[in-house]
Design a protein around this motif. Structure first.
Motif, PDB file in Angstrom:
ATOM      1  N   GLN A  26       0.949  -1.472   0.031  1.00 25.88           N
ATOM      2  CA  GLN A  26      -0.109  -0.123  -0.105  1.00 25.88           C
ATOM      3  C   GLN A  26       0.956   1.418   0.082  1.00 25.88           C
ATOM      4  OE1 GLN A  26      -3.035  -0.167  -0.899  1.00 25.88           O
ATOM      5  NE2 GLN A  26      -3.378  -2.133  -0.382  1.00 25.88           N
ATOM      6  N   ALA A  83       0.575   4.211   2.945  1.00 26.78           N
ATOM      7  CA  ALA A  83       1.121   3.645   4.151  1.00 26.78           C
ATOM      8  C   ALA A  83       2.659   3.482   4.020  1.00 26.78           C
ATOM      9  CB  ALA A  83       0.565   1.888   4.260  1.00 26.78           C
ATOM     10  N   ARG A 108       3.879   6.967   4.257  1.00 26.81           N
ATOM     11  CA  ARG A 108       4.101   7.706   5.762  1.00 26.81           C
ATOM     12  C   ARG A 108       4.940   6.980   6.400  1.00 26.81           C
ATOM     13  NH1 ARG A 108      -1.609   7.052   4.292  1.00 26.81           N
ATOM     14  NH2 ARG A 108      -2.684   9.256   4.242  1.00 26.81           N
ATOM     15  N   TRP A 109       5.116   5.642   6.606  1.00 29.55           N
ATOM     16  CA  TRP A 109       6.340   4.909   7.286  1.00 29.55           C
ATOM     17  C   TRP A 109       7.810   5.762   6.945  1.00 29.55           C
ATOM     18  CZ3 TRP A 109      10.722   2.233   6.334  1.00 29.55           C
ATOM     19  CH2 TRP A 109      11.153   1.488   7.444  1.00 29.55           C
TER      20      TRP A 109
END
Length: 283
Positions: A127, A130, A133-134
């Motif tokens: 994804q 996700a 952001r990580w």
């Protein structure tokens, strides 16, 4: 008056009337749970995956082994590559063909059956947002004081991508999650109407709203003087729109009424690490 006791009360009461506990007797609770319905065949390939829930990704990514897998194109993978490189995180940049994606999907090697995939110490995660952001939280590109604004911008860009999917694939539902086959072909008339509305209504409206809501003439980037994950996502999307490579048929003048958005693209392109990356990857 007849009162029905809660289930847990009834279970506890069994031991007091001489009935043996299913756990203590060795029967096991599984005897009391209905068997699962037989799974479709496509689900069997998922058994070979190492699930991301088996490992909590480390908060410090400086000493972990990272491998990013995506297609031989920019697409949804380039913002991840740029964020990793700009943030100083070493990673293996694996670029594969769509045929290889199909093979790995059929063998259950891709979480959610798609790319990009980021392996963190050998565990595959998927994804794209996700993953972005990580990366951002471990490189300073997703600062806590701006997280709500950054997330809102990401969601606004996600809305645009949803509008573009039918035009990308020429099919209403895009690709099948089972085997990647294209689903529900569009007629030529539908394709023509879709592209016209993208150029005259949908994209101008969405982009001008982002311009008015989330940008400022006094800021170099969305959240001030420093770039965030939102700027890297926009850089890939926006430069592609201007160059005519992000979505075929979309006007290259689509940002003419969005000077602040254009300036953000130019400012990201000037970042030293972005300049270095682009020089090494001129595709």
């Amino acid at each position: 008056m007849f009162v029905v006791a809660p289930l847990y009360t009834c279970l506890f009461s069994f031991s007091f009337v001489g009935l043996s506990s299913p756990v203590r007797s060795g029967i096991g609770l599984s005897k009391f749970i209905p068997r699962r319905v037989q799974q479709p065949r496509w689900k069997s390939s998922l058994l070979s995956l190492r699930r991301p829930t088996d490992m909590q990704p480390p908060t410090d990514a400086s000493n972990v082994k990272l491998k990013l897998t995506y297609l031989q194109m920019k697409g949804f993978g380039e913002m991840l590559r740029l964020a990793l490189f700009h943030g100083g995180l070493e990673f293996e940049d694996e670029r594969i063909s769509y045929e290889e994606v199909q093979r790995r999907r059929s063998e259950g090697l891709l979480p959610c059956g798609q790319v990009p995939v980021l392996e963190i110490d050998g565990v595959a995660h998927s994804q794209s947002m996700a993953l972005l952001r990580w990366i951002g939280m471990r490189t300073g590109l997703f600062p806590v004081e701006h997280q709500l604004k950054i997330d809102a911008i990401h969601e606004a860009f996600a809305d645009i991508n949803k509008n573009l999917f039918p035009n990308w694939y020429g099919h209403i539902l895009g690709r099948s999650p089972v085997d990647g086959a294209l689903l529900v072909p569009m007629t030529d008339d539908q394709k023509s109407q879709t592209l016209e509305l993208l150029n005259t209504v949908v994209l101008p409206c969405r982009l001008q709203r982002i311009e008015a809501t989330y940008t400022s003439a006094g800021n170099d980037f969305f959240c001030g003087s420093a770039p965030t994950t939102a700027d890297f996502q926009w850089y890939v999307m926006g430069s592609g729109l201007v160059e005519g490579t992000y979505c075929e048929g979309v006007s290259t003048q689509i940002l003419d009424q969005c000077p602040n958005l254009r300036r953000i693209i130019e400012n990201v392109a000037k970042l030293p690490r972005v300049v270095e990356w682009n020089a090494a990857h001129p595709e």
